[in-house]
Design an enzyme around this catalytic site. Structure first.
Site, PDB file in Angstrom:
ATOM      1  N   LYS A  15       0.827  -1.212   0.000  1.00 36.91           N
ATOM      2  CA  LYS A  15       0.000   0.000   0.000  1.00 36.91           C
ATOM      3  C   LYS A  15       0.858   1.257   0.000  1.00 36.91           C
ATOM      4  CE  LYS A  15      -2.332  -2.759  -0.451  1.00 36.91           C
ATOM      5  NZ  LYS A  15      -2.403  -4.229  -0.381  1.00 36.91           N
TER       6      LYS A  15
ATOM      7  N   THR B   5       1.266 -19.539  11.473  1.00 35.53           N
ATOM      8  CA  THR B   5       2.517 -19.445  10.709  1.00 35.53           C
ATOM      9  C   THR B   5       2.322 -18.963   9.265  1.00 35.53           C
ATOM     10  OG1 THR B   5       2.318 -21.819  10.348  1.00 35.53           O
ATOM     11  CG2 THR B   5       3.803 -21.123  12.101  1.00 35.53           C
ATOM     12  N   GLY B   6       1.088 -18.661   8.884  1.00 37.26           N
ATOM     13  CA  GLY B   6       0.855 -17.955   7.628  1.00 37.26           C
ATOM     14  C   GLY B   6       1.107 -18.730   6.356  1.00 37.26           C
ATOM     15  N   SER B   7       1.587 -17.998   5.346  1.00 33.94           N
ATOM     16  CA  SER B   7       1.732 -18.583   4.008  1.00 33.94           C
ATOM     17  C   SER B   7       2.963 -18.045   3.304  1.00 33.94           C
ATOM     18  CB  SER B   7       0.490 -18.237   3.193  1.00 33.94           C
ATOM     19  OG  SER B   7       0.393 -16.833   3.049  1.00 33.94           O
TER      20      SER B   7
ATOM     21  N   GLU C 211      -3.199 -14.415 -17.448  1.00 36.27           N
ATOM     22  CA  GLU C 211      -4.125 -15.054 -16.498  1.00 36.27           C
ATOM     23  C   GLU C 211      -4.664 -16.347 -17.110  1.00 36.27           C
ATOM     24  OE1 GLU C 211      -5.440 -14.759 -13.281  1.00 36.27           O
ATOM     25  OE2 GLU C 211      -6.616 -16.494 -13.934  1.00 36.27           O
TER      26      GLU C 211
ATOM     27  N   HIS D 150     -23.381  14.717   1.545  1.00 36.16           N
ATOM     28  CA  HIS D 150     -23.172  15.182   0.180  1.00 36.16           C
ATOM     29  C   HIS D 150     -22.108  16.268   0.168  1.00 36.16           C
ATOM     30  CE1 HIS D 150     -23.984  16.414  -3.918  1.00 36.16           C
ATOM     31  NE2 HIS D 150     -24.038  17.664  -3.488  1.00 36.16           N
TER      32      HIS D 150
HETATM   33  P1  FAD Z   1       1.569 -14.203   8.300  1.00 36.80           P
HETATM   34  O1  FAD Z   1       1.331 -12.747   8.238  1.00 36.80           O
HETATM   35  O2  FAD Z   1       2.120 -14.876   7.106  1.00 36.80           O
HETATM   36  O3  FAD Z   1       2.533 -14.436   9.533  1.00 36.80           O
HETATM   37  C1  FAD Z   1       3.065 -15.669   9.847  1.00 36.80           C
HETATM   38  C2  FAD Z   1       4.331 -15.464  10.651  1.00 36.80           C
HETATM   39  O4  FAD Z   1       4.724 -16.716  11.189  1.00 36.80           O
HETATM   40  C3  FAD Z   1       5.510 -14.960   9.814  1.00 36.80           C
HETATM   41  O5  FAD Z   1       6.067 -13.822  10.419  1.00 36.80           O
HETATM   42  C4  FAD Z   1       6.489 -16.126   9.833  1.00 36.80           C
HETATM   43  O6  FAD Z   1       7.848 -15.722   9.831  1.00 36.80           O
HETATM   44  C5  FAD Z   1       6.150 -16.792  11.152  1.00 36.80           C
HETATM   45  N1  FAD Z   1       6.522 -18.205  11.231  1.00 36.80           N
HETATM   46  C6  FAD Z   1       6.256 -19.193  10.338  1.00 36.80           C
HETATM   47  N2  FAD Z   1       6.701 -20.382  10.802  1.00 36.80           N
HETATM   48  C7  FAD Z   1       7.274 -20.136  11.993  1.00 36.80           C
HETATM   49  C8  FAD Z   1       7.888 -20.957  12.962  1.00 36.80           C
HETATM   50  N3  FAD Z   1       7.994 -22.281  12.814  1.00 36.80           N
HETATM   51  N4  FAD Z   1       8.386 -20.370  14.079  1.00 36.80           N
HETATM   52  C9  FAD Z   1       8.275 -19.037  14.268  1.00 36.80           C
HETATM   53  N5  FAD Z   1       7.668 -18.215  13.402  1.00 36.80           N
HETATM   54  C10 FAD Z   1       7.174 -18.761  12.281  1.00 36.80           C
HETATM   55  N6  FAD Z   1      -4.212  -9.018   3.094  1.00 36.80           N
HETATM   56  C11 FAD Z   1      -5.112  -8.070   3.343  1.00 36.80           C
HETATM   57  O7  FAD Z   1      -6.087  -8.322   4.076  1.00 36.80           O
HETATM   58  N7  FAD Z   1      -4.997  -6.817   2.803  1.00 36.80           N
HETATM   59  C12 FAD Z   1      -3.977  -6.489   1.985  1.00 36.80           C
HETATM   60  O8  FAD Z   1      -3.897  -5.350   1.510  1.00 36.80           O
HETATM   61  C13 FAD Z   1      -3.010  -7.480   1.694  1.00 36.80           C
HETATM   62  N8  FAD Z   1      -1.973  -7.195   0.884  1.00 36.80           N
HETATM   63  C14 FAD Z   1      -1.021  -8.163   0.651  1.00 36.80           C
HETATM   64  C15 FAD Z   1       0.014  -7.851  -0.212  1.00 36.80           C
HETATM   65  C16 FAD Z   1       0.984  -8.789  -0.480  1.00 36.80           C
HETATM   66  C17 FAD Z   1       2.133  -8.446  -1.413  1.00 36.80           C
HETATM   67  C18 FAD Z   1       0.921 -10.063   0.145  1.00 36.80           C
HETATM   68  C19 FAD Z   1       1.990 -11.083  -0.098  1.00 36.80           C
HETATM   69  C20 FAD Z   1      -0.121 -10.385   0.989  1.00 36.80           C
HETATM   70  C21 FAD Z   1      -1.118  -9.431   1.244  1.00 36.80           C
HETATM   71  N9  FAD Z   1      -2.215  -9.707   2.057  1.00 36.80           N
HETATM   72  C22 FAD Z   1      -3.154  -8.747   2.288  1.00 36.80           C
HETATM   73  C23 FAD Z   1      -2.381 -11.018   2.704  1.00 36.80           C
HETATM   74  C24 FAD Z   1      -1.918 -10.938   4.163  1.00 36.80           C
HETATM   75  O9  FAD Z   1      -0.572 -10.521   4.197  1.00 36.80           O
HETATM   76  C25 FAD Z   1      -2.061 -12.289   4.832  1.00 36.80           C
HETATM   77  O10 FAD Z   1      -3.385 -12.765   4.676  1.00 36.80           O
HETATM   78  C26 FAD Z   1      -1.755 -12.180   6.314  1.00 36.80           C
HETATM   79  O11 FAD Z   1      -0.440 -11.702   6.532  1.00 36.80           O
HETATM   80  C27 FAD Z   1      -1.913 -13.530   7.005  1.00 36.80           C
HETATM   81  O12 FAD Z   1      -1.663 -13.374   8.362  1.00 36.80           O
HETATM   82  P2  FAD Z   1      -1.171 -14.592   9.258  1.00 36.80           P
HETATM   83  O13 FAD Z   1      -1.041 -14.029  10.631  1.00 36.80           O
HETATM   84  O14 FAD Z   1      -2.057 -15.748   9.067  1.00 36.80           O
HETATM   85  O15 FAD Z   1       0.252 -15.012   8.694  1.00 36.80           O
HETATM   86  P1  NAD Z   2      -4.751 -14.820  -6.149  1.00 42.54           P
HETATM   87  O1  NAD Z   2      -5.361 -16.108  -5.809  1.00 42.54           O
HETATM   88  O2  NAD Z   2      -5.443 -13.567  -5.809  1.00 42.54           O
HETATM   89  O3  NAD Z   2      -4.474 -14.733  -7.714  1.00 42.54           O
HETATM   90  C1  NAD Z   2      -3.770 -15.702  -8.399  1.00 42.54           C
HETATM   91  C2  NAD Z   2      -4.186 -15.633  -9.845  1.00 42.54           C
HETATM   92  O4  NAD Z   2      -3.318 -16.436 -10.582  1.00 42.54           O
HETATM   93  C3  NAD Z   2      -5.605 -16.152 -10.079  1.00 42.54           C
HETATM   94  O5  NAD Z   2      -6.306 -15.236 -10.866  1.00 42.54           O
HETATM   95  C4  NAD Z   2      -5.369 -17.470 -10.793  1.00 42.54           C
HETATM   96  O6  NAD Z   2      -6.408 -17.817 -11.693  1.00 42.54           O
HETATM   97  C5  NAD Z   2      -4.066 -17.176 -11.514  1.00 42.54           C
HETATM   98  N1  NAD Z   2      -3.292 -18.360 -11.849  1.00 42.54           N
HETATM   99  C6  NAD Z   2      -3.115 -19.480 -11.129  1.00 42.54           C
HETATM  100  N2  NAD Z   2      -2.330 -20.351 -11.788  1.00 42.54           N
HETATM  101  C7  NAD Z   2      -1.976 -19.747 -12.955  1.00 42.54           C
HETATM  102  C8  NAD Z   2      -1.182 -20.126 -14.055  1.00 42.54           C
HETATM  103  N3  NAD Z   2      -0.587 -21.307 -14.108  1.00 42.54           N
HETATM  104  N4  NAD Z   2      -1.033 -19.245 -15.073  1.00 42.54           N
HETATM  105  C9  NAD Z   2      -1.647 -18.031 -15.047  1.00 42.54           C
HETATM  106  N5  NAD Z   2      -2.424 -17.636 -14.024  1.00 42.54           N
HETATM  107  C10 NAD Z   2      -2.580 -18.470 -12.985  1.00 42.54           C
HETATM  108  O7  NAD Z   2      -3.273 -14.886  -5.520  1.00 42.54           O
HETATM  109  P2  NAD Z   2      -2.158 -13.757  -5.379  1.00 42.54           P
HETATM  110  O8  NAD Z   2      -2.512 -12.564  -6.180  1.00 42.54           O
HETATM  111  O9  NAD Z   2      -0.871 -14.446  -5.599  1.00 42.54           O
HETATM  112  O10 NAD Z   2      -2.287 -13.397  -3.855  1.00 42.54           O
HETATM  113  C11 NAD Z   2      -2.070 -14.388  -2.839  1.00 42.54           C
HETATM  114  C12 NAD Z   2      -2.953 -14.136  -1.650  1.00 42.54           C
HETATM  115  O11 NAD Z   2      -2.581 -12.944  -0.994  1.00 42.54           O
HETATM  116  C13 NAD Z   2      -4.393 -14.031  -2.043  1.00 42.54           C
HETATM  117  O12 NAD Z   2      -5.107 -15.041  -1.386  1.00 42.54           O
HETATM  118  C14 NAD Z   2      -4.841 -12.699  -1.580  1.00 42.54           C
HETATM  119  O13 NAD Z   2      -6.042 -12.775  -0.874  1.00 42.54           O
HETATM  120  C15 NAD Z   2      -3.738 -12.210  -0.666  1.00 42.54           C
HETATM  121  N6  NAD Z   2      -3.540 -10.784  -0.965  1.00 42.54           N
HETATM  122  C16 NAD Z   2      -4.546  -9.929  -0.614  1.00 42.54           C
HETATM  123  C17 NAD Z   2      -4.447  -8.604  -0.953  1.00 42.54           C
HETATM  124  C18 NAD Z   2      -5.554  -7.691  -0.579  1.00 42.54           C
HETATM  125  O14 NAD Z   2      -6.367  -8.056   0.266  1.00 42.54           O
HETATM  126  N7  NAD Z   2      -5.643  -6.504  -1.152  1.00 42.54           N
HETATM  127  C19 NAD Z   2      -3.354  -8.130  -1.650  1.00 42.54           C
HETATM  128  C20 NAD Z   2      -2.372  -9.039  -2.013  1.00 42.54           C
HETATM  129  C21 NAD Z   2      -2.474 -10.374  -1.661  1.00 42.54           C
END
Ligand code: FAD
Ligand code: NAD
Length: 465
Positions: free
Chosen positions: A51, A143-145, A203, A444
């Site tokens: 952002k 631990t997220g993704s 896509e 408004h």
């Molecule tokens: P995470 O935020 O992934 O946190 C997991 C943490 O666990 C990490 O710090 C990791 O280092 C730690 N960890 C993992 N394994 C271990 C272990 N064994 N020991 C200790 N620590 C560990 N979502 C939105 O809602 N709005 C957005 O605008 C948005 N923008 C995004 C933009 C990008 C580029 C990306 C990549 C993602 C975005 N997302 C957004 C998605 C959002 O970041 C995730 O949904 C969110 O961070 C998930 O939170 P979480 O707490 O589940 O895991």
């Molecule tokens: P996404 O699931 O939003 O988009 C992935 C896209 O890739 C889909 O449209 C899918 O059809 C396409 N795709 C999959 N396999 C493909 C292939 N072989 N060739 C071409 N296209 C293919 O995933 P992302 O954009 O990587 O984001 C990952 C996660 O992070 C999402 O779940 C999203 O919710 C989260 N995120 C959220 C925000 C937000 O909330 N504003 C911002 C960034 C990321």
């Protein structure tokens, strides 16, 4: 050995919110994070830095394209200072992650830096600069993704990159090829498009943002094409090759023909997968689903009864606010309360400009479940506020039950849609009808008047179209 009521592994928005709520409810709480900064993906390499760059690039684009019309003349050439833009982004990240350190201290939560790994269901080994072991009555896995890729792609993290590298490039790509027209691809694609890159999106599905309402995909597609994005839908990527500073992506189009794209950077944004490496889940008796996510029941409890899991590592949307709700949910469950999450009302937002926001059912979902619905739609360009700011693209669409008028879904593309969607969430949480919303006064001139007008339109009463 230190003993805790609850230990949380992972300090993203799920983990740190769970920790705060547990501490507020009187539990002795520890949080374990493998990196030296707290905040997880969202704060370090996700929501916040993306952002920050979207905002900076938006200012640049406004200066180049719109200032003159607003009557603002800037003598000389307007230039991007990418190094400063990235440095500002990092300062925002540092300030935000520092805020989490403060919150941990304020709530007397013990922070351990190191990789958390189960020894058994109540003991966790933490491997950092030194190795520590703690005992926890309950544990929350948060631990997220991590970014996913395709089997034939070698991510070199220089030119074949994920979002993490795209947030700290040293130069503006000449031609950025984006694989995946989802949220990351469009948001980060737009950052570099605004800064001057050519951007081609490839896509696989037959539309961008394929999980959102199709009307939204169509509108955003139209706007992005106007912004000179090259969007290639129904394309299956077959290979990615790097030769020096050049990258070549080959794909098969709808007709089965091979198409080739040559650029200097490839952003692989085809989704993310649950991250469980190093947790040693077997030792604790925690099972995974077939898709590699931590399996949970309706209480977010894993197959080990004292271990819970939340956020990106479990099923459902990968969103920061979904993770936060689940963190609070588990903390309150552990405290003996009966919390509730309505997953249908977790909004989805894409921070392109115009922004995209959505909550509830899409038209496709309503059709599939055989619900009789009506549509109220209002174009942003009909608002005085939109003309004042020159943000004319997009619309608000309200889907309401045909007989009861209850709002079932709200989908919008437009300026500040990310903030406007909150009204729809509140309305739907209280099971408002379209008429309820249409009878509430909306200031408004604001963009929110499009909500009121769309609600009026659902009952054929729009005033300004
Ligand atoms: P995470 O935020 O992934 O946190 C997991 C943490 O666990 C990490 O710090 C990791 O280092 C730690 N960890 C993992 N394994 C271990 C272990 N064994 N020991 C200790 N620590 C560990 N979502 C939105 O809602 N709005 C957005 O605008 C948005 N923008 C995004 C933009 C990008 C580029 C990306 C990549 C993602 C975005 N997302 C957004 C998605 C959002 O970041 C995730 O949904 C969110 O961070 C998930 O939170 P979480 O707490 O589940 O895991
Ligand atoms: P996404 O699931 O939003 O988009 C992935 C896209 O890739 C889909 O449209 C899918 O059809 C396409 N795709 C999959 N396999 C493909 C292939 N072989 N060739 C071409 N296209 C293919 O995933 P992302 O954009 O990587 O984001 C990952 C996660 O992070 C999402 O779940 C999203 O919710 C989260 N995120 C959220 C925000 C937000 O909330 N504003 C911002 C960034 C990321």
């Amino acid at each position: 050995m230190s003993k805790y009521d609850v230990a949380i592994i992972g300090s993203g928005p799920g983990g740190y919110v769970a920790a705060i709520r547990c501490a507020q409810l009187g539990m002795k709480t520890a949080i374990i994070e493998k990196y030296s900064t707290l905040g997880g993906t969202c704060l370090n390499v996700g929501c916040i830095p993306s952002k920050a760059l979207l905002d900076s690039s938006h200012h640049y684009e406004d200066a180049v394209k719109h200032f003159e019309e607003h009557g603002i003349d800037i003598p000389g050439e307007i230039k991007v200072n990418l190094k400063q833009m990235i440095a500002r982004k990092q300062a925002v990240v540092d300030q935000t992650t520092g805020g989490i350190d403060f919150l941990m201290k304020k709530n007397k939560i013990d922070v351990y830096v190191g990789v958390g790994s189960f020894k058994d269901a109540t003991h966790i080994t933490i491997t950092g600069e030194e190795t520590t072991e703690i005992e926890a009555k309950n544990t929350i896995i948060a631990t997220g993704s991590k970014p996913s890729t395709l089997p034939f792609i070698k991510l070199d993290k220089e030119r074949v990159i994920t979002s993490t590298e795209a947030l700290k490039l040293k130069e503006i790509p000449k031609h950025l090829i984006v694989i995946g027209g989802g949220v990351i691809g469009l948001e980060l694609g737009q950052v570099y498009k605004r800064l001057g890159a050519e951007v081609s999106v490839i896509e696989y599905m037959d539309r961008i943002l394929p999980t959102m309402d199709s009307g939204i995909s169509k509108e955003l597609n139209k706007v992005l094409k106007k912004q000179k994005f090259k969007i290639n839908i129904s394309h299956k990527v077959t290979s990615v090759e790097r030769n020096g500073d050049e990258v070549v992506v080959k794909a098969e189009n709808k007709k089965g023909e091979e198409v080739s794209f040559t650029g200097d950077y490839v952003l692989v944004s085809v989704g993310r997968h649950a991250y469980t490496d190093g947790l040693n889940l077997e030792a604790a008796g925690v099972k995974l689903t077939e898709r590699g996510k931590v399996e949970v029941n309706e209480h977010l409890q894993t197959s080990a009864s004292n271990i819970y899991a939340i956020g990106d590592v479990i099923k459902g949307a990968m969103l920061a606010h979904k993770s936060e709700e689940e963190g609070t949910f588990v903390a309150e469950t552990l405290a003996g309360q009966k919390p509730h999450i309505d997953y249908n009302l977790i909004p989805g937002v894409v921070y392109t400009w115009p922004e995209v926001a959505s909550v509830g059912k899409t038209e496709e979902q309503l059709k599939e479940s055989g619900v009789d619905y009506k549509v109220g739609q209002f174009p942003m360009r009909a608002l005085g506020r939109s003309r004042a700011s020159m943000d004319l693209d997009g619309f608000v669409k309200i889907l309401a039950d045909k007989s009861t008028d209850e709002i079932l879904g709200v989908h919008m593309v437009g300026a500040r849609a990310a903030d406007m969607i909150a009204e729809a969430v509140v309305a739907m949480e209280y099971r408002a009808s379209a008429e309820d919303v249409s009878r509430m006064s909306h200031a408004h001139p604001t963009f929110t008047e499009a909500m009121k007008e769309a609600a009026l339109a659902a009952n054929d009463r729009a005033l300004h179209i």
